[in-house]
Structures are given as C-alpha cells and as structure tokens.
Design a protein around this motif. Sequence first.
Motif, PDB file in Angstrom:
ATOM      1  N   TYR A  14     -38.083  17.834  56.801  1.00  0.00           N
ATOM      2  CA  TYR A  14     -37.101  18.852  56.155  1.00  0.00           C
ATOM      3  C   TYR A  14     -35.869  18.323  55.223  1.00  0.00           C
ATOM      4  O   TYR A  14     -35.480  17.124  55.678  1.00  0.00           O
ATOM      5  N   THR A  15     -35.813  19.026  54.045  1.00  0.00           N
ATOM      6  CA  THR A  15     -34.404  18.788  53.531  1.00  0.00           C
ATOM      7  C   THR A  15     -33.424  19.380  54.310  1.00  0.00           C
ATOM      8  O   THR A  15     -33.712  20.236  54.991  1.00  0.00           O
ATOM      9  N   GLU A  22     -33.853  27.864  56.724  1.00  0.00           N
ATOM     10  CA  GLU A  22     -34.680  28.536  57.831  1.00  0.00           C
ATOM     11  C   GLU A  22     -33.949  28.766  59.151  1.00  0.00           C
ATOM     12  O   GLU A  22     -34.183  29.711  59.666  1.00  0.00           O
ATOM     13  N   ALA A  23     -32.952  28.062  59.339  1.00  0.00           N
ATOM     14  CA  ALA A  23     -31.887  28.167  60.550  1.00  0.00           C
ATOM     15  C   ALA A  23     -31.179  29.667  60.127  1.00  0.00           C
ATOM     16  O   ALA A  23     -31.160  30.534  60.912  1.00  0.00           O
ATOM     17  N   LEU A  27     -31.640  33.048  62.547  1.00  0.00           N
ATOM     18  CA  LEU A  27     -30.470  33.679  63.033  1.00  0.00           C
ATOM     19  C   LEU A  27     -30.543  35.191  62.819  1.00  0.00           C
ATOM     20  O   LEU A  27     -30.139  36.077  63.614  1.00  0.00           O
ATOM     21  N   GLU A  28     -30.508  35.469  61.457  1.00  0.00           N
ATOM     22  CA  GLU A  28     -30.452  36.652  60.978  1.00  0.00           C
ATOM     23  C   GLU A  28     -31.686  37.744  61.387  1.00  0.00           C
ATOM     24  O   GLU A  28     -31.353  38.831  61.673  1.00  0.00           O
ATOM     25  N   GLY A  29     -32.742  36.971  61.833  1.00  0.00           N
ATOM     26  CA  GLY A  29     -33.930  38.019  62.130  1.00  0.00           C
ATOM     27  C   GLY A  29     -33.793  37.836  63.725  1.00  0.00           C
ATOM     28  O   GLY A  29     -34.767  38.782  64.137  1.00  0.00           O
ATOM     29  N   SER A  30     -33.094  37.337  64.573  1.00  0.00           N
ATOM     30  CA  SER A  30     -33.272  37.212  66.125  1.00  0.00           C
ATOM     31  C   SER A  30     -32.040  38.149  66.725  1.00  0.00           C
ATOM     32  O   SER A  30     -32.277  38.670  67.688  1.00  0.00           O
ATOM     33  N   PHE A  31     -31.092  38.448  65.854  1.00  0.00           N
ATOM     34  CA  PHE A  31     -29.828  39.300  66.361  1.00  0.00           C
ATOM     35  C   PHE A  31     -29.758  40.634  65.587  1.00  0.00           C
ATOM     36  O   PHE A  31     -29.659  40.558  64.304  1.00  0.00           O
ATOM     37  N   PRO A  32     -29.908  41.736  66.393  1.00  0.00           N
ATOM     38  CA  PRO A  32     -29.306  42.931  65.611  1.00  0.00           C
ATOM     39  C   PRO A  32     -27.855  43.124  65.114  1.00  0.00           C
ATOM     40  O   PRO A  32     -27.101  42.118  65.518  1.00  0.00           O
TER      41      PRO A  32
END
Length: 451
Positions: A14-15, A22-23, A27-32
């Motif tokens: 990865y660059t 991607e991190a 993060l944004e997709g895992s927490f409401p």
Amino acid sequence: MKEFSYAAGEREVYTVSRLNREAKSVLEGSFPLLWVEGEISNLARPASGHMYFSLKDAQAQIRCAFFRGQQRGLATAPRDGMQVLVRARVSLYEGRGDYQLIVESLEEAGEGALRRAYEQLRARLAEEGLFDPARKKPLPRLPKRIGVITSSSGAVLHDILTTLQRRFPAIPVLLHPVPVQGEGAAEKIAAMLQLAERRQDCDVLILARGGGSLEDLQAFNEELLARAIIACPIPVVCGVGHETDVTIADFVADARAPTPTAAAEMLSPDQHEWLALFGQQHLRLRRLLTDRLRNAQQKIDYLGARLVHPRDRLTRLNERLTALLRHLHAAQRNQFSEARFGLSSLRAQLVQHNPIIRSREYRLRYQHHRTRLAHALQRSLDHSRDQLGRLAHTLETLSPLATLARGYAIVETPKGVVLRTAGQVKPGDPVRARLAQGAIDCRVETVHDET
C-alpha cells in the motif's frame, strides 16, 4: 503524484495515501453518528471560523473538528476545561493520518441525559410513523372557537389573546389552564386534552408556552403527552418556546408554530384581508346585479318591439301560407318531371341489360377465347417437343454408356469404387470391368504405374 499499490512477489504493498484513505472509509462506515462526552482542551479558533480542540477524559483524548457551518444555534461558546456533550462522526484526516471526530452539535454536559432521552424518544416515535404528515389532521379555515392550553398567569396567554383580538376579534377563545413545567405538568396537560375531547366545544386547540432550557421544556418532550396529542381528535397546533426550540410535541402535533404568537396567527384570518375581500365581493355582486337588470330591460324592449296586433299577425300568416302553397305546387311539378326522366333512364338501362343481347355477346366472346386457347396449346406442345429432342441429344452425347459403346470399360472394386489410377489396387485384388453390355470379374496380375 499518482497514487497506486503494487505487488512485490506475492505481497500487496500500500501507499501511505491509499492506507489513510481506506482506513478513513473503514472508520466512517463502522460507526454511526455518536454522542461523546468529555472535557475540551487545546481549543483553537483560526480565522476560518472553524474550531479545533481535543476532547479528553481521565484516560484518553481525541482530536475534534467543529466547522463553522455547524456552529449555528450554539447556546454557549466552548472554552478550555468545559465539560461538553458532542454529537459527531468518527473520521480520519488523511493528510496527517490523525484519527478525529467531526462535530455536528455541541452542548454543555449538564443537559446530556435529557438530550439523549429526547433523541431516543424522537427516533422511536418516528419509527412508529407518528410524525408522518399523512396522519395529521387539517386545520379549520375559520375556527368557530379556539381552545388555548397554557398557563393562565404567563405572558403567553396575553400574546395569544392580543394577536387574536388584532387579527380577528370575532373568534371566541376558551382557556384550558395548566402548569407548563415542573413535576406532573405533562400528565395535567394530557388530562386537559382529554377534557377538551369530551367537551367538544372547540374545533382547534393551541398548546403553548414560552421559551426556556431543555429542562424547562421537558413536559413537552414526554411520551405521555406525545401520545395524548396523537389520540386527540381535535386538531392541535403546538407553539412552544422560540423558533429554535423544537420539542416532541412539535413533531406529533397537527401543525407547528415557531412561537405562541405565530400559532394564533396561523389559526386566525386577517380581518383587514377579509374586509377587503368582502368589499371586492360587494362590488362584484353590485356589477352583476346591474348587468342583469340592464339585460332584462333590453329583453323587455326587444319583446315590446316584436309585439303586434293579432289581425296583422293573421294577415302575415295568411300571406306566408299562400307562398308555401305556391312552393308546394312548384315542388310537385319538379318532382313529377324528375320521376319521368328517371323512368326513361331506367328503361334505357333495361334495354342495354337485355339477357338475350348479353348472352349473344358472351357466346361470341367464348368462341374467340376457345380458338386462342387451342392455338396457344398447340404452340406450347411444339415448343416442348423441340426442347425435349434437344435435351435427349445432349443426354446421349454425355452418357457414359455411349463411351462404353465405343469399346471402353469402367473398372471398379467389389465395393463399387471406380478406379482412376493404378495405385488404387495391388496384384491379386479382384476388380470388375463394366462394358457396354454386361460386366467381367477380373483379378489384377501386375500393376504398372505410368505418369
């Protein structure tokens, strides 16, 4: 600079940019959207108007970004050391790889429990469909009587009565006095709604109180009151607090007004507009009546001009009858002439269609076509006979039997394969020679390959 990853052997490399991107997505997709409580530290306010600070507790801290567009309606200016409750999204700043919170709202932590209870109740009632506009009852255009549910001693009642008196004083008002804050206020307001339902002496209700803190407005955020408003068959207009104060009662009411005064304005037409409308209708009605009277007078004048003496009318009718008789006699003569002409025409057509004449014509036509058909058949037979002779001659010329008749033979194997070269057989193979008449079975003695 183009960002990419590549495979080193069987490893995917990865660059840094891709890893941070991607991190951030994870993060944004895992927490409401979260409520987080903590203490503000390292508060910074750059010229852009955004706020950047750390939110910490006894064990940890996290960076926060509070953008200027989200700061509208902020009740208290944040400061270092303030204990706050923030509603925020978990994210990551790609440029530095910093894990952070994106703040959408901020309030002092003292109201945090009430705010969380408010949000939970609002989400649950919304999920039940109780905020659906389709279930809200329409408001009367001109109420016969307005019921006001509020405190009898506050300025809110004075504002509502003053507004109704100014806009449309003919609408009667019935006060339903209740406490609007404190312990038991929600239960007493709900009981007053039920009393108004039983009495049925108002066709719309205003539920109102002045502004205040979240704790002051808590009675209007109770589930008991919300369900009482929903169950009330009389339309309810909620005018609680100021424009920025939004309660659960506002969501379930049939209409929301930003203030108690606005609620009174919503239910009362402007008397000046109505008086102007009445004036316009009066002028319109007056014009219509004037036009109708004028039209009636013109009709009377027209009918008067047409009114004649009965003797004169009989004279005109007699003259008209005489004219009609003349037209009738002329029409009869014309009809007789047309009938005679038509009869002559039909007689001529009958002569033309005489069956004897028609049968003579058909007989001559039949004999003519019969002669032409006989000649055509003879010509066709002669042509076919000539063509058959030419094809027979061509067939005889090309027939292999003619070749055999000249002394040649066709040699083939027992399986019927025609031999065209000597290499197709070897000594000792049986063959058959077909002649012009009959066939000879032979055996190969010697093979001569000649090229």
